[in-house]
Structures are given as structure tokens and as C-alpha cells.
Design a protein around this motif. Sequence first.
Motif, PDB file in Angstrom:
ATOM      1  N   PHE A 183       2.417  -2.663 -15.946  1.00  0.00           N
ATOM      2  CA  PHE A 183       2.481  -3.981 -16.567  1.00  0.00           C
ATOM      3  C   PHE A 183       3.396  -4.909 -15.764  1.00  0.00           C
ATOM      4  CE2 PHE A 183       0.177  -2.519 -20.205  1.00  0.00           C
ATOM      5  CZ  PHE A 183      -0.281  -3.680 -20.823  1.00  0.00           C
ATOM      6  N   GLY A 184       4.375  -4.346 -15.067  1.00  0.00           N
ATOM      7  CA  GLY A 184       5.187  -5.147 -14.160  1.00  0.00           C
ATOM      8  C   GLY A 184       4.338  -5.726 -13.032  1.00  0.00           C
ATOM      9  N   LEU A 185       3.385  -4.939 -12.534  1.00  0.00           N
ATOM     10  CA  LEU A 185       2.461  -5.435 -11.515  1.00  0.00           C
ATOM     11  C   LEU A 185       1.542  -6.507 -12.083  1.00  0.00           C
ATOM     12  CD1 LEU A 185       1.423  -2.135  -9.673  1.00  0.00           C
ATOM     13  CD2 LEU A 185       3.337  -3.685  -9.203  1.00  0.00           C
ATOM     14  N   VAL A 186       1.202  -6.371 -13.370  1.00  0.00           N
ATOM     15  CA  VAL A 186       0.388  -7.400 -14.025  1.00  0.00           C
ATOM     16  C   VAL A 186       1.139  -8.736 -14.022  1.00  0.00           C
ATOM     17  CG1 VAL A 186      -0.628  -8.131 -16.218  1.00  0.00           C
ATOM     18  CG2 VAL A 186      -0.881  -5.767 -15.454  1.00  0.00           C
ATOM     19  N   GLY A 187       2.421  -8.699 -14.398  1.00  0.00           N
ATOM     20  CA  GLY A 187       3.229  -9.914 -14.373  1.00  0.00           C
ATOM     21  C   GLY A 187       3.347 -10.479 -12.971  1.00  0.00           C
ATOM     22  N   ALA A 188       3.493  -9.611 -11.980  1.00  0.00           N
ATOM     23  CA  ALA A 188       3.590 -10.060 -10.589  1.00  0.00           C
ATOM     24  C   ALA A 188       2.284 -10.702 -10.135  1.00  0.00           C
ATOM     25  CB  ALA A 188       3.930  -8.871  -9.693  1.00  0.00           C
TER      26      ALA A 188
ATOM     27  N   LEU B 289       0.575   1.191   1.596  1.00  0.00           N
ATOM     28  CA  LEU B 289       1.136   2.532   1.748  1.00  0.00           C
ATOM     29  C   LEU B 289       1.982   2.942   0.557  1.00  0.00           C
ATOM     30  CD1 LEU B 289       1.643   5.022   3.534  1.00  0.00           C
ATOM     31  CD2 LEU B 289       3.566   3.784   4.559  1.00  0.00           C
ATOM     32  N   VAL B 290       2.835   2.038   0.069  1.00  0.00           N
ATOM     33  CA  VAL B 290       3.730   2.372  -1.044  1.00  0.00           C
ATOM     34  C   VAL B 290       2.917   2.724  -2.287  1.00  0.00           C
ATOM     35  CG1 VAL B 290       5.567   1.520  -2.549  1.00  0.00           C
ATOM     36  CG2 VAL B 290       5.570   0.926  -0.122  1.00  0.00           C
ATOM     37  N   THR B 291       1.837   2.011  -2.527  1.00  0.00           N
ATOM     38  CA  THR B 291       0.975   2.318  -3.679  1.00  0.00           C
ATOM     39  C   THR B 291       0.437   3.727  -3.584  1.00  0.00           C
ATOM     40  OG1 THR B 291       0.334   0.003  -3.982  1.00  0.00           O
ATOM     41  CG2 THR B 291      -1.149   1.673  -4.866  1.00  0.00           C
ATOM     42  N   TYR B 292      -0.021   4.104  -2.416  1.00  0.00           N
ATOM     43  CA  TYR B 292      -0.556   5.455  -2.235  1.00  0.00           C
ATOM     44  C   TYR B 292       0.534   6.513  -2.433  1.00  0.00           C
ATOM     45  CZ  TYR B 292      -4.568   3.045  -0.174  1.00  0.00           C
ATOM     46  OH  TYR B 292      -5.655   2.234   0.035  1.00  0.00           O
TER      47      TYR B 292
ATOM     48  N   GLY C  81       4.785  -7.282   0.389  1.00  0.00           N
ATOM     49  CA  GLY C  81       5.369  -6.446   1.431  1.00  0.00           C
ATOM     50  C   GLY C  81       5.911  -5.178   0.808  1.00  0.00           C
ATOM     51  N   ARG C  82       6.100  -4.161   1.591  1.00  0.00           N
ATOM     52  CA  ARG C  82       6.410  -2.833   1.049  1.00  0.00           C
ATOM     53  C   ARG C  82       7.767  -2.758   0.366  1.00  0.00           C
ATOM     54  NH1 ARG C  82       4.008   0.361   6.384  1.00  0.00           N
ATOM     55  NH2 ARG C  82       1.789   0.021   5.865  1.00  0.00           N
ATOM     56  N   VAL C  83       8.797  -3.328   0.974  1.00  0.00           N
ATOM     57  CA  VAL C  83      10.139  -3.212   0.395  1.00  0.00           C
ATOM     58  C   VAL C  83      10.223  -3.981  -0.921  1.00  0.00           C
ATOM     59  CG1 VAL C  83      12.578  -3.715   0.741  1.00  0.00           C
ATOM     60  CG2 VAL C  83      11.205  -2.855   2.647  1.00  0.00           C
ATOM     61  N   ARG C  84       9.736  -5.210  -0.935  1.00  0.00           N
ATOM     62  CA  ARG C  84       9.781  -6.016  -2.160  1.00  0.00           C
ATOM     63  C   ARG C  84       8.928  -5.385  -3.253  1.00  0.00           C
ATOM     64  NH1 ARG C  84      10.046  -9.342   2.130  1.00  0.00           N
ATOM     65  NH2 ARG C  84      11.543 -11.079   2.127  1.00  0.00           N
ATOM     66  N   TYR C  85       7.799  -4.844  -2.861  1.00  0.00           N
ATOM     67  CA  TYR C  85       6.901  -4.207  -3.826  1.00  0.00           C
ATOM     68  C   TYR C  85       7.556  -2.994  -4.472  1.00  0.00           C
ATOM     69  CZ  TYR C  85       2.781  -1.629  -5.483  1.00  0.00           C
ATOM     70  OH  TYR C  85       1.879  -0.914  -6.252  1.00  0.00           O
ATOM     71  N   LEU C  86       8.210  -2.166  -3.671  1.00  0.00           N
ATOM     72  CA  LEU C  86       8.878  -0.985  -4.220  1.00  0.00           C
ATOM     73  C   LEU C  86      10.017  -1.402  -5.145  1.00  0.00           C
ATOM     74  CD1 LEU C  86       9.230   2.077  -4.297  1.00  0.00           C
ATOM     75  CD2 LEU C  86      10.697   1.894  -2.278  1.00  0.00           C
ATOM     76  N   GLY C  87      10.786  -2.430  -4.756  1.00  0.00           N
ATOM     77  CA  GLY C  87      11.845  -2.923  -5.626  1.00  0.00           C
ATOM     78  C   GLY C  87      11.304  -3.408  -6.956  1.00  0.00           C
TER      79      GLY C  87
ATOM     80  N   ASN D 286      -3.843   5.327 -15.794  1.00  0.00           N
ATOM     81  CA  ASN D 286      -2.683   4.702 -15.169  1.00  0.00           C
ATOM     82  C   ASN D 286      -2.797   4.656 -13.648  1.00  0.00           C
ATOM     83  OD1 ASN D 286      -1.284   3.957 -17.441  1.00  0.00           O
ATOM     84  ND2 ASN D 286       0.150   5.664 -17.396  1.00  0.00           N
ATOM     85  N   MET D 287      -3.254   5.745 -13.047  1.00  0.00           N
ATOM     86  CA  MET D 287      -3.375   5.770 -11.591  1.00  0.00           C
ATOM     87  C   MET D 287      -4.504   4.854 -11.117  1.00  0.00           C
ATOM     88  SD  MET D 287      -0.872   7.522 -10.567  1.00  0.00           S
ATOM     89  CE  MET D 287      -0.046   6.769 -11.987  1.00  0.00           C
ATOM     90  N   LEU D 288      -5.566   4.746 -11.885  1.00  0.00           N
ATOM     91  CA  LEU D 288      -6.636   3.814 -11.537  1.00  0.00           C
ATOM     92  C   LEU D 288      -6.123   2.377 -11.590  1.00  0.00           C
ATOM     93  CD1 LEU D 288      -9.599   3.304 -10.857  1.00  0.00           C
ATOM     94  CD2 LEU D 288     -10.093   3.302 -13.313  1.00  0.00           C
ATOM     95  N   SER D 289      -5.319   2.063 -12.598  1.00  0.00           N
ATOM     96  CA  SER D 289      -4.740   0.725 -12.712  1.00  0.00           C
ATOM     97  C   SER D 289      -3.758   0.460 -11.581  1.00  0.00           C
ATOM     98  CB  SER D 289      -4.035   0.570 -14.063  1.00  0.00           C
ATOM     99  OG  SER D 289      -4.935   0.747 -15.134  1.00  0.00           O
ATOM    100  N   LEU D 290      -2.945   1.458 -11.245  1.00  0.00           N
ATOM    101  CA  LEU D 290      -1.986   1.313 -10.157  1.00  0.00           C
ATOM    102  C   LEU D 290      -2.704   1.094  -8.832  1.00  0.00           C
ATOM    103  CD1 LEU D 290       0.828   1.395  -8.927  1.00  0.00           C
ATOM    104  CD2 LEU D 290       0.756   3.902  -9.034  1.00  0.00           C
ATOM    105  N   TRP D 291      -3.770   1.821  -8.608  1.00  0.00           N
ATOM    106  CA  TRP D 291      -4.553   1.686  -7.377  1.00  0.00           C
ATOM    107  C   TRP D 291      -5.184   0.296  -7.284  1.00  0.00           C
ATOM    108  CZ3 TRP D 291     -10.070   1.593  -6.539  1.00  0.00           C
ATOM    109  CH2 TRP D 291     -10.448   1.749  -5.207  1.00  0.00           C
ATOM    110  N   THR D 292      -5.705  -0.203  -8.388  1.00  0.00           N
ATOM    111  CA  THR D 292      -6.370  -1.503  -8.399  1.00  0.00           C
ATOM    112  C   THR D 292      -5.380  -2.640  -8.191  1.00  0.00           C
ATOM    113  OG1 THR D 292      -8.067  -0.650  -9.911  1.00  0.00           O
ATOM    114  CG2 THR D 292      -7.857  -3.038  -9.733  1.00  0.00           C
ATOM    115  N   LEU D 293      -4.288  -2.643  -8.960  1.00  0.00           N
ATOM    116  CA  LEU D 293      -3.311  -3.723  -8.860  1.00  0.00           C
ATOM    117  C   LEU D 293      -2.453  -3.612  -7.601  1.00  0.00           C
ATOM    118  CD1 LEU D 293      -2.173  -3.886 -12.590  1.00  0.00           C
ATOM    119  CD2 LEU D 293      -3.181  -5.783 -11.300  1.00  0.00           C
ATOM    120  N   GLY D 294      -2.113  -2.401  -7.226  1.00  0.00           N
ATOM    121  CA  GLY D 294      -1.259  -2.211  -6.057  1.00  0.00           C
ATOM    122  C   GLY D 294      -1.894  -2.722  -4.784  1.00  0.00           C
ATOM    123  N   ARG D 295      -3.201  -2.561  -4.642  1.00  0.00           N
ATOM    124  CA  ARG D 295      -3.888  -3.032  -3.434  1.00  0.00           C
ATOM    125  C   ARG D 295      -3.922  -4.553  -3.351  1.00  0.00           C
ATOM    126  NH1 ARG D 295      -9.558  -1.036  -2.930  1.00  0.00           N
ATOM    127  NH2 ARG D 295      -9.582  -1.424  -5.176  1.00  0.00           N
ATOM    128  N   VAL D 296      -3.674  -5.225  -4.468  1.00  0.00           N
ATOM    129  CA  VAL D 296      -3.636  -6.686  -4.477  1.00  0.00           C
ATOM    130  C   VAL D 296      -2.205  -7.196  -4.318  1.00  0.00           C
ATOM    131  CG1 VAL D 296      -4.127  -8.753  -5.831  1.00  0.00           C
ATOM    132  CG2 VAL D 296      -5.709  -6.805  -5.910  1.00  0.00           C
TER     133      VAL D 296
END
Length: 307
Positions: free
Chosen positions: A213-218, A73-76, A176-182, A160-170
Motif C-alpha cells: 500500500f506504500g507503493l500504491v501511495g507512491a 532489481l530491488v523488487t525482485y 531508483g533503487r536506493v530511494r525505492y528500498l527506503g 501480495n507478491m503479484l501486487s509487489l511485482w506489478t507495482l514495483g516494476r512501475v
Amino acid sequence: MEPEATESAVTTCFRHPKVESHVRCTRCDRYICPDCMREAAVGHHCVECVKEGAKSVRQARTVVGGRVSAVPLVTYVLIGLNVLAYVGEVVHPAIVDRFVMLTAGLDGSDGGHYVYQSSYPSDFHAVGLVAGQWERLVTSGFLHAQPTDLPFGLLHIVMNMLSLWTLGRVVEPVLGRVRYLGLYLLATVGSSVTVAWLADPGAETLGASGAIFGLVGAYYVLARRAGSNMSGVNRFMAYMLVWLVGSAFITSWQGHLGGLLTGAAVTLAYAYAPRGPRRALIQATACVALLALLVVLTLVRVSELTR
């Protein structure tokens, strides 16, 4: 002698009194109709007993302690905010400009916007920090190049949005939503702070790529923590590092590097915090400590630029 008239008692569902029923819940022994029946190991349970039983079942958690959720949800929502800001830039830039002023606590009574004007109402540059525009540390991560800008144009936000959609779903379902948003917000700030230190003070940067790129590191840290097959992950990381180096000729490599390091640091705190009732507290403390470090680094950089 006439036979005694007998009449069988009619039983009805305890939730639907008008519906005749001859089946009992194997837990509470009340009559239930087909709509209230739930399959059980033995017989059927009613809806209320199923709900009561679910309360005693320990909720599944991810490797970092997040709630298991199949919907990112947070990714969307983040994609929606980026697109909304982009539409605002294109249709009426003053809308975005005014919003940023309000969130920054400025009323525009002086007849202007900021002490330092730039191509975008809330992109990031170190000179803006000297002028007290700290909100740019975050707002710059939600703006993208306009269609008429070269060399990116519309491709900037699409990629950027395509990358966010791809990485965010993983990444989001694991964190979890709270940790992901942080993680996302800290990576955005970390990206901007790195730009403030390593880029030209007047260089203007914007875009969600620092947070991405932060999601890449995660993604890399989580794969290592889960013991996944790293061959595919390493190939992906090699591709991203090539992009990091190549971005030096196109966009802000400093922002990409800062987002990558910040995202990895936050996820290390998430993934390797000891299990137990204090794990969430330890993770939150680590995030607060990292934010405090970024604030101190920003203060030091502003002091240098002021001198």
C-alpha cells in the motif's frame, strides 16, 4: 637496371596486433579492426574513445533524481526474500524463529524465544513492543499466512507478491533503487506503527501488504508529479480504497492505511524536493525525520501500554 622492390607496410589494430587493419578511429587516429569499430556520426570510433566519451555525457535522471534503470532489481530481491521466509515458515518454522532471534541480538540462552509468544515467530503486535521486540516492526512485513491458515492460506503470499511485482516494476524505475528500498522499508514500519496505535494490542498482523500500500501511495504521487492522465490512476486508487475498507472484515486495515500514508509522505519528499546538488540530502533528511517520528510514536505507545 632492375626495378626497386617495394613492400607496402602492413598496419594492424592497436588492440589486436595480429589483425590487419586499414581503418582509423576518427578521434584518436589509431588503426582499428572490425571488432573494435563503433559507429559514429562521422566514421568509426574505437572502444576506448567510446568509453571516454561516455564519461563526459551527463547521466539521465528520473523526475526524483534517481538513476534510470530498466531492471527493477530491488523488487525482485524483495520478492525473493518474502518467498524465502515463507518457505522457511512452511518447512521449518524454527529456522525463521532462530534467524529473528539472532538479528534481534537474542541468544535464546533462557530456553525460550520471546517474552510474548505468538502464532508466528516474528509477526507484529503491540504487546511485542512492550516486551522489547522492536524488530517485529520490520520482520512482520516479510511473513505471510501458512497454507493451512484460513481464510488466506497460500493465496496470501501469492496475491501480495503479484501486487509487489506489478507495482514495483512501475515505481522502482522512477525512484531508483536506493530511494525505492527506503520507501519500502519505511512503509513497512509505518504500517506496523499504525497497527500499534489503532488495533487491539494483542492482535497479530503480518504480510507485505502494508509496504505494498506504500507503493500504491507512491504510484499516485508520482503520477501527479509527472502530470500523467489521472483518469486511469484515479480508478486504480478507487479500487485500492475499496480494498482498504473491505480489508476491515478480512485483515488489518490499520496496516494498509499506515503503509499508504507513509508511502505517500515519503514520495512527496522525493518528488517535490528542489532540484540541485542538495536534492538527495534533502530527501534523505526527510526520510530520517519520518523514521524519527515513527520511533517517537512507538515510544509513546509503548509507554501507554506499559501503564
